[in-house]
Write a protein that holds these residues in place. Structure first.
Motif, short mmCIF file in Angstrom:
data_model
loop_
_atom_site.label_atom_id
_atom_site.label_comp_id
_atom_site.label_asym_id
_atom_site.label_seq_id
_atom_site.Cartn_x
_atom_site.Cartn_y
_atom_site.Cartn_z
N ILE A 137 -9.81 -12.18 -7.80
CA ILE A 137 -8.50 -11.83 -7.26
C ILE A 137 -8.47 -12.35 -5.83
CG2 ILE A 137 -6.97 -9.94 -6.59
CD1 ILE A 137 -8.27 -8.29 -8.86
N PRO A 138 -7.55 -13.24 -5.49
CA PRO A 138 -7.56 -13.84 -4.15
C PRO A 138 -7.55 -12.80 -3.03
CG PRO A 138 -6.01 -14.98 -5.57
CD PRO A 138 -6.45 -13.76 -6.32
N SER A 139 -8.20 -13.15 -1.93
CA SER A 139 -8.19 -12.28 -0.75
C SER A 139 -6.78 -12.24 -0.15
CB SER A 139 -9.19 -12.79 0.29
OG SER A 139 -10.52 -12.70 -0.20
N LEU A 140 -6.58 -11.41 0.85
CA LEU A 140 -5.27 -11.26 1.46
C LEU A 140 -4.82 -12.52 2.19
CD1 LEU A 140 -5.73 -7.61 2.75
CD2 LEU A 140 -4.25 -8.36 0.89
N ASN A 141 -5.77 -13.25 2.75
CA ASN A 141 -5.50 -14.54 3.40
C ASN A 141 -4.32 -14.46 4.37
OD1 ASN A 141 -7.68 -15.93 2.11
ND2 ASN A 141 -6.47 -16.00 0.22
N ASP A 142 -3.26 -15.25 4.13
CA ASP A 142 -2.11 -15.23 5.03
C ASP A 142 -0.87 -14.67 4.33
OD1 ASP A 142 -1.84 -17.45 3.32
OD2 ASP A 142 -0.56 -18.51 4.76
N ASN A 143 -1.10 -13.78 3.37
CA ASN A 143 0.01 -13.12 2.69
C ASN A 143 0.99 -12.54 3.71
OD1 ASN A 143 1.12 -10.30 1.72
ND2 ASN A 143 0.83 -11.51 -0.15
N GLU A 144 2.27 -12.81 3.54
CA GLU A 144 3.27 -12.46 4.55
C GLU A 144 3.34 -10.96 4.82
OE1 GLU A 144 5.62 -13.67 7.48
OE2 GLU A 144 5.04 -15.14 5.95
N ASP A 145 3.32 -10.15 3.76
CA ASP A 145 3.37 -8.70 3.94
C ASP A 145 2.15 -8.19 4.69
OD1 ASP A 145 5.81 -8.51 2.67
OD2 ASP A 145 4.95 -8.02 0.71
N TRP A 146 1.01 -8.78 4.38
CA TRP A 146 -0.25 -8.41 5.04
C TRP A 146 -0.20 -8.72 6.53
CZ3 TRP A 146 -4.69 -6.31 6.10
CH2 TRP A 146 -5.76 -7.02 6.69
N VAL A 147 0.26 -9.91 6.88
CA VAL A 147 0.34 -10.30 8.28
C VAL A 147 1.33 -9.42 9.03
CG1 VAL A 147 0.79 -12.17 9.90
CG2 VAL A 147 -0.25 -12.69 7.68
N ARG A 148 2.49 -9.20 8.43
CA ARG A 148 3.52 -8.38 9.08
C ARG A 148 3.02 -6.95 9.30
NH1 ARG A 148 6.16 -4.91 6.81
NH2 ARG A 148 5.88 -5.81 4.73
N SER A 149 2.41 -6.36 8.28
CA SER A 149 1.94 -4.98 8.41
C SER A 149 0.79 -4.88 9.40
CB SER A 149 1.53 -4.41 7.05
OG SER A 149 0.44 -5.13 6.49
N PHE A 150 -0.03 -5.92 9.49
CA PHE A 150 -1.11 -5.94 10.47
C PHE A 150 -0.50 -5.96 11.88
CE2 PHE A 150 -5.80 -7.27 10.37
CZ PHE A 150 -6.07 -6.63 11.57
N ALA A 151 0.51 -6.78 12.07
CA ALA A 151 1.18 -6.87 13.37
C ALA A 151 1.79 -5.52 13.75
CB ALA A 151 2.26 -7.94 13.34
N GLU A 152 2.37 -4.82 12.79
CA GLU A 152 2.94 -3.50 13.06
C GLU A 152 1.85 -2.52 13.46
OE1 GLU A 152 4.93 -2.65 9.42
OE2 GLU A 152 6.66 -3.95 9.86
N TYR A 153 0.70 -2.61 12.82
CA TYR A 153 -0.45 -1.76 13.15
C TYR A 153 -0.91 -2.04 14.59
CZ TYR A 153 -5.28 -0.03 13.01
OH TYR A 153 -6.47 0.61 13.28
N LEU A 154 -0.98 -3.31 14.95
CA LEU A 154 -1.38 -3.66 16.32
C LEU A 154 -0.38 -3.13 17.34
CD1 LEU A 154 -2.55 -7.37 15.79
CD2 LEU A 154 -3.97 -5.33 15.97
N SER A 155 0.90 -3.16 16.99
CA SER A 155 1.93 -2.63 17.88
C SER A 155 1.75 -1.13 18.08
CB SER A 155 3.32 -2.93 17.30
OG SER A 155 4.33 -2.41 18.12
N GLU A 156 1.42 -0.42 17.00
CA GLU A 156 1.16 1.02 17.08
C GLU A 156 -0.03 1.30 17.98
OE1 GLU A 156 0.64 2.29 13.09
OE2 GLU A 156 2.70 1.85 12.49
N LYS A 157 -1.07 0.47 17.86
CA LYS A 157 -2.26 0.65 18.67
C LYS A 157 -1.96 0.42 20.16
CE LYS A 157 -5.38 1.95 15.82
NZ LYS A 157 -6.03 3.28 16.00
#
Length: 365
Positions: free
Chosen positions: A338-358
């Protein structure tokens, strides 16, 4: 009025050879395996907590590491693994680097242009990235580990290298460390979606969660109290300050959370891969698990690799090729990655939101 901070994001992963030539592989392996956090046998205590016999063990580890790297690995292993790297290399280059570059470029859309990649080993290096942040006068720096589960050999070593370079450069930005996120909703949600929506999972009879392996000795080393790891029943499933940075505990808890959303009729199991050397590693090993599944008559297996956020040699070659071929020989039909998350758009966006929260949490301190 207080001037707004200039924020930068350092995206860090293990690294990759520059190319598939023998000299390039040898350079990479030398840097990789010369790291005292990576190859540390027979060390049993973190350096800062070592005394007496532990200091002697750490000294012996340095000698053994030099012997293993220079007399055993470097003369022979590059030739043995060259074909493996050649088999996964793309026109753009190393899959790990290509996937990380794509992730970083997409992250810029949600953050700013001050996003740099720093590999622990190889290029682009952590040192090069930090020098660029310094030149751009970044005064708030996110240290973003791409290892969801913490281990001293991965995240720990990476942060140690960052500290070394910052000291060397005389550079002291405010730091926000993202050293693990195995239990964070943004990661679990992205991982769950990537699994349950994949054809590999839908068409399989059995799901394996394969995490990168680690010597059991290093798990015990992370338990500073020496009273929890391997001494308390189901120690990895429990929440304790003594396993806060335990790699296996992070792996187990990742799957415990994910399992709540999986098909209840499709069995799954945790296993570990990529063992190296003669000492005891975390069990069960994926090779043994697949052999047992073949004996049970299971024909179709899908494999998710939650500790790898970007596909690389360990997923594309070890799982998708080596493990698949071995499974076939034992009577199975296929092992599918099963492919890794790589540059999946939802993954990148949610990561960015997490960084903003931090960042908001940091501002409130």
């Amino acid at each position: 009025m207080k001037e707004k901070s200039k924020v930068g994001y350092l995206i860090m992963n293990t690294g990759t050879p520059d190319e598939t030539s023998i000299p390039a592989l040898r350079r990479y392996l030398k840097q990789f395996l010369s790291d005292p956090d990576m190859l540390d046998y027979p060390s049993q205590r973190l350096k800062e907590y070592s005394k007496g016999i532990d200091v002697l063990r750490n000294g012996l580890a340095s000698v053994l590491r030099w012997i293993i790297v220079n007399l055993i690995v470097l003369p022979f292993r590059p030739a043995r693994i060259q074909a493996k790297y050649q088999g996964i290399w793309t026109k753009e280059g190393s899959p790990l680097l290509v996937n990380t570059i794509k992730f970083a470029e997409k992250l810029k859309k949600y953050t700013n242009e001050n996003v740099e990649i720093g590999m622990r080993y190889g290029n682009p290096s952590i040192e090069k990235a930090i020098k660029k942040f310094k030149e751009n006068e970044i005064d708030k720096l996110f240290l973003v580990s791409m290892f969801p589960q913490y281990a001293e050999a991965t995240s720990g070593s990476t942060f140690t290298e960052v500290e070394r370079v910052l000291k060397k450069e005389g550079y002291s930005p405010n730091l926000i460390k993202i050293n693990h996120y195995y239990n964070e909703e943004f990661y679990l949600k992205s991982l769950k979606k990537s699994i349950i929506e994949s054809e590999e999972y839908k068409n399989s009879e059995y799901l394996l969660f394969s995490f990168h392996g680690l010597p059991v000795r290093q798990l015990k080393k992370a338990d500073i109290s020496e009273s929890h790891c391997q001494k308390v029943d189901n120690c990895c499933e429990k929440d304790s300050e003594n396993n806060e940075f335990c790699y296996k505990s992070h792996c187990v808890k990742t799957v415990m959370k994910l399992s709540e959303s999986l098909d209840p009729d499709k069995p799954f199991k945790i296993c570990y891969q990529s063992t190296f050397g003669p000492e005891q590693w975390i069990q069960p090993n994926i090779i043994d698990v697949l052999e047992d599944l073949a004996k049970q008559g299971i024909k179709k297996v899908s494999v998710a690799c939650p500790s790898f956020t970007a596909d690389c040699l360990e997923t594309l070659e070890e799982i998708a090729v080596e493990n698949h071929e071995d499974f076939e020989k034992n009577g199975g039909e296929y092992v599918k990655l099963i492919p890794s998350l790589n540059d999946n758009e939802d993954w990148v966006r949610s990561f960015a939101e997490y960084l903003s929260e931090k960042e908001e949490e940091y501002a409130r301190k």
